[in-house]
Design an enzyme around this catalytic site. Structure first.
Site, mmCIF file in Angstrom:
data_model
loop_
_atom_site.group_PDB
_atom_site.id
_atom_site.type_symbol
_atom_site.label_atom_id
_atom_site.label_comp_id
_atom_site.label_asym_id
_atom_site.label_seq_id
_atom_site.Cartn_x
_atom_site.Cartn_y
_atom_site.Cartn_z
ATOM 1 N N ALA A 73 -25.058 26.532 17.351
ATOM 2 C CA ALA A 73 -25.371 26.713 18.763
ATOM 3 C C ALA A 73 -26.727 27.401 18.907
ATOM 4 O O ALA A 73 -27.218 28.050 17.973
ATOM 5 C CB ALA A 73 -24.285 27.550 19.435
ATOM 6 N N GLY A 119 -21.668 25.412 15.239
ATOM 7 C CA GLY A 119 -21.399 24.309 16.142
ATOM 8 C C GLY A 119 -21.648 22.956 15.510
ATOM 9 O O GLY A 119 -21.002 21.960 15.882
ATOM 10 N N MET A 320 -34.723 48.729 -12.275
ATOM 11 C CA MET A 320 -35.410 48.152 -11.120
ATOM 12 C C MET A 320 -36.446 47.113 -11.538
ATOM 13 O O MET A 320 -36.438 45.983 -11.046
ATOM 14 C CB MET A 320 -36.076 49.260 -10.302
ATOM 15 C CG MET A 320 -35.125 50.084 -9.464
ATOM 16 S SD MET A 320 -34.188 49.102 -8.258
ATOM 17 C CE MET A 320 -35.487 48.541 -7.178
#
Length: 682
Positions: A73, A119, A320
Site C-alpha cells: 500500500a 497489499g 569489530m
C-alpha cells in the site's frame, strides 16, 4: 476487443490480450515503484467490474516495473488518515476490490517478479493462482505487523485457508520475506520459473489451471477449522508473548484473537479483519511505527547510489574490524584485512566463514564470497583501496601513528575513515594532509545485525566525502546517519548515562535481572546490564573514559574497578553475569523482592536528558534524525517513536518535573541538561 475493456483509458494499468487471456500490467504513473494508492485501487475496481460483466478466458496481473511486482500500500496516504472512518473506508475499498477479483468467473493468475509486499501479496492471494520468478530479488511478504497493524485487505483471511494456519501465522507474525522457492514449498506459489518465462507461464497457468497437492489442501482445511483455531491460538499467543509485550505491540495478539473467534462466510471474516485493523491503525504504536518507517526511508535516501568504491582495506582484525571486513565482502566488495600478526587475521577469517555459511544458503556461492576477503598483514591493499577503515585500539596516538603510515600510500580520491566509538575527530585529523577526505564510519556490534552506521563529521570534512560514505552505507545495506564529531557522537553519548545509571543501581544492591526487567518493560530490546556485558566491559571502560569527563558524570570507583577488572562480559564468559553458550546466566531474584518505584525513571530519564542535550548541541540536524539514530543504533523502543517523539508524547514539562524529582532524591547527576525549553520538544 479487450474482454470488455475496449474504450477505457487508465493512468496506472495497461491491458493486452493473448488468445483470449487478458494480461493486465500495473505501471503506477510518476513512480519508480508500484504501490497501491486509493486512486490505483479505484481504477482496478473499474477494470474488475467490467471484466465481471464480460469474463475473458483468463486474467494475468503482472508488473510493468523492472524493480518488482508491488511494494504494498502507499503508506504515505495512511499518514493522512486521521479519522477512524477514513481508515475504515480505505480498508473497505481494498477488501472490496480484491474480493471482486477473487469472485471473477475466470482463472486469475498473479505473475510475481521482484518485491511482492503487503497489499501486493494480498492482491496475489485474491487471484486463483500465483507464479513467481526464481530471481533472487523475488521476495514475498506480509510485513504489516512491523507497522503496528496486520493484513487488512483480506490477506489474514485468505492466507490461512491457502497454506494452513501454522505457515500463515509464521509469515504474518514475523513479517518475514520468502523466496520464490520457499513460497512454492509452502503452497503460496503454484509454480516457479525463469524470469524470461514468467508472463508466458502465467498465461499457460490461466489457460490450463493447476491443482495443489492433496496434502497441502488437507492441512489448510484442518488447521483453519473452529476446533483447530481454539487449540492453535493459545499456542501462537505464547510464542508471540516470548518476544513482545501486548501493551507495546498489540497487532500480533489482535490478529490471533480475531482469527480465533471469527467464523462464518467470507464477508463476516472480512468485516472482523477490517474492524480489528481499523482499531489498530489508530493506536500510538501504529502511528509511531509508521513514523519509524519514514525515518528509515529518509536515511535510505541519503547519499544516493554513486560512491565510487570497489575496494576496501580494513585495519584491525578484532571483533569489530573483522566483522566489518566480512560484511563488506558479503555485500560484494573486494576487501583486504590487516593486523599486526597473521594469527589475528586468521581468527577473523574463521569468523567470516561462519557469517558466510549462515547468510549464504547456496554452498556453491560461498567460495566466491570468501575469495573477496583476503588477509593482508603487509598492507599491500592500501594502494588500491578506495576506502580505508581503521578499527584498531581506542588510543588516539596509535590511530594518528597509523594514519601517518597509510595516508601517503592512498590513491588521490581514496577515503580514510575511523571506526572509533567515542574519540572526537578533531583530535584524530590534526596531522592529516587531506583532512577533507577523512571521516568517522562508526559501526555497531554485532555488525551483521545492527543496521546503523554513524558518519562522523569534523570541521574540515568535504561534503563529497560525507555523500560517498552515505552511498557506501546503503550499498552494504546499512542506514547512515550524519553526526557531529564530539565525544561519543550520538548513540554512545545518549546511551552512556543510561548504562552508567544502571551500573549505579547495580552497585546500590538492585539485582541485575530486576534492572534489566525494568528496561525491557519500558520497551528496550534488552536490559542495560546485559547490554554492557554484550558490548564488552572493555569497550564500556574506553567509552566511559572519553565520555565521563565530557558529560560531567564521573564513574564511581567501585564501578571503575569492575570495568577495568579484565573481565569482558559475553566475549569471554565473565562480566556482570556469567555467560554460557552465548547466553547470560542470571541469578534468581527473591520472590518478595520489590523494585524501587523510581527505577524505570532512573534508567530512562538520563537517556532522554542526554538526547535533549545532543539535539541542543547540534549533534544531529533535527529531532527526526536523532530518533532514527537512537532507534536503529540502540533498539530504543520503536513503538515509542524515539526519544524526542516520546518526550513530545508524554510532555516535556511532565518529564522535566520527574527529572527534577530524581535530582532532589539522588543528586545532581539528574540535573536537567540544556535544551528542555526548546520548541522542538513541543
Amino acid at each position: 476487443m479487450l474482454a470488455g475493456l475496449d474504450g477505457l483509458r487508465f493512468s496506472h494499468w495497461r491491458a493486452e490480450t493473448a488468445d483470449g487471456i487478458v494480461v493486465l500490467s500495473f505501471d503506477r504513473a510518476g513512480q519508480s515503484v508500484n504501490t497501491l494508492s486509493q486512486e490505483v485501487l479505484l481504477e482496478l475496481d473499474a477494470i474488475v467490474e467490467r471484466l465481471s460483466l464480460d469474463p475473458p478466458k483468463g486474467l494475468v496481473i503482472r508488473s510493468a516495473k523492472p524493480a518488482g511486482f508491488i511494494a504494498g500500500a502507499d503508506i504515505r496516504e495512511f499518514q493522512t488518515f486521521d479519522a477512524k472512518g477514513t481508515v475504515a473506508d480505505a480498508l473497505r475499498r481494498g477488501q472490496q476490490v480484491f474480493q471482486r477479483l477473487a469472485e471473477l468467473r475466470c482463472p486469475t493468475v498473479a505473475a510475481i517478479h521482484g518485491h511482492c509486499m503487503g497489499g501486493g501479496t494480498e492482491l496475489a492471494l485474491a487471484c486463483r493462482h500465483r507464479v513467481a520468478s526464481n530471481d533472487p530479488a523475488t521476495r514475498i511478504a506480509l510485513p504489516e505487523v512491523k507497522l503496528g497493524i496486520y493484513p487488512g485487505w483480506g490477506g489474514s483471511v485468505r492466507l490461512p485457508r491457502l497454506v494452513g494456519a501454522p505457515a500463515a501465522f509464521d509469515m504474518m507474525l514475523t513479517g518475514r520475506a520468502l523466496s520464490a522457492s520457499a513460497a512454492r514449498a509452502m503452497g503460496l506459489v503454484d509454480k516457479v520459473v525463469e524470469p524470461a518465462m514468467l508472463t508466458d507461464a502465467a498465461i499457460d497457468l490461466a489457460r490450463r489451471g493447476t491443482r495443489r497437492p492433496l496434502k497441502q489442501r488437507a492441512l489448510a482445511w484442518l488447521t483453519d477449522t473452529w476446533a483447530a483455531r481454539q487449540i492453535l491460538a493459545p499456542m501462537l499467543v505464547k510464542q508471540v508473548a516470548r518476544k513482545v509485550r501486548k501493551e507495546h505491540y498489540p497487532a500480533p495478539f489482535s490478529l490471533i484473537e480475531t482469527w480465533r473467534r471469527t467464523g462464518g462466510g467470507v464477508e463476516s471474516l472480512l468485516a472482523a479483519e477490517r474492524k480489528s485493523v481499523t482499531k489498530l491503525a489508530s493506536t500510538p504504536t501504529a502511528r509511531n511505527l509508521v513514523r519509524v518507517f519514514f525515518l528509515q526511508e529518509r536515511l535510505k535516501g541519503l547519499g544516493g547510489k554513486d560512491h565510487g568504491i570497489a575496494r576496501v582495506h580494513v585495519v584491525g582484525a578484532g571483533v569489530m574490524g573483522g566483522d566489518i571486513a566480512a560484511w563488506a565482502a558479503y555485500k560484494g566488495f573486494e576487501v583486504t584485512l590487516a593486523d599486526r600478526e597473521q594469527r589475528f587475521v586468521d581468527a577473523a577469517l574463521v569468523r567470516a566463514q561462519a557469517l558466510f555459511e549462515k547468510r549464504i544458503k547456496d554452498p556453491e556461492k560461498r567460495p566466491a564470497t570468501a575469495a573477496r576477503l583476503r588477509g593482508d598483514v603487509l598492507h599491500d591493499g592500501v594502494t588500491n583501496a578506495d576506502l580505508v577503515i581503521e578499527a584498531i585500539i581506542e588510543v588516539a596516538d596509535a590511530k594518528r601513528t597509523l594514519y601517518a603510515e597509510l595516508e601517503p600510500r592512498l590513491k588521490p580520491d581514496a577515503l580514510l575513515t575511523t571506526n572509533t566509538s567515542s574519540i572526537p575527530l578533531v583530535e584524530l585529523r590534526t596531522d592529516l594532509a587531506r583532512p577533507a577526505q577523512f571521516a568517522g564510519l562508526h559501526y555497531f556490534n554485532p555488525v551483521a545485525q545492527m543496521p546503523l552506521v554513524e558518519i562522523i563529521r569534523h570541521d574540515a570534512i568535504a561534503e563529497e566525502t560525507e555523500r560517498r560514505l552515505a552511498a557506501f552505507c546503503r550499498a552494504i545495506d546499512k542506514l547512515p546517519v550524519p553526526v557531529a564529531g564530539t565525544p561519543g557522537f550520538l548513540v554512545n553519548r545518549v546511551l552512556f548515562p543510561y548504562m552508567l545509571e544502571a551500573m549505579r543501581a547495580y552497585a546500590d544492591g538492585i539485582p541485575g535481572p530486576v534492572i534489566d526487567k525494568a528496561a525491557v518493560k519500558f520497551g528496550m530490546p534488552m536490559g542495560p546490564i546485559e547490554l554492557i556485558d554484550t558490548v564488552g566491559l572493555d569497550v564500556a571502560a574506553s567509552v566511559g573514559a572519553e565520555l565521563a569527563p565530557f558529560l560531567g558524570l564521573p564513574i564511581p570507583e567501585g564501578l571503575a574497578n569492575k570495568l577495568d577488572s579484565g573481565k569482558r562480559g559475553k566475549k569471554d564468559g565473565q562480566g556482570f553475569y556469567t555467560w554460557e553458550e552465548g547466553k547470560p546466566r542470571k541469578p534468581e531474584v527473591p520472590q518478595d523482592y520489590k523494585a524501587p518505584d523510581d527505577l524505570e525513571d532512573r534508567l530512562i530519564l538520563p537517556l532522554l536528558n542526554e538526547s535533549v542535550a545532543a539535539l541542543h548541541d547540534g549533534v544531529v540536524a533535527d529531532g527526526d534524525l536523532l530518533d532514527a539514530g537512537v532507534i536503529f543504533g540502540t533498539g530504543f523502543a520503536p513503538f515509542r517513536g524515539g526519544p524526542i517523539q516520546y518526550i513530545r508524547t508524554v510532555g516535556a514539562d511532565a518529564l522535566l518535573a520527574r527529572l527534577q524529582a530524581l535530582q532532589a532524591t539522588h543528586g545532581d547527576r539528574f540535573a536537567p541538561r540544556p535544551g528542555w525549553d526548546s520548541a522542538r520538544l513541543r
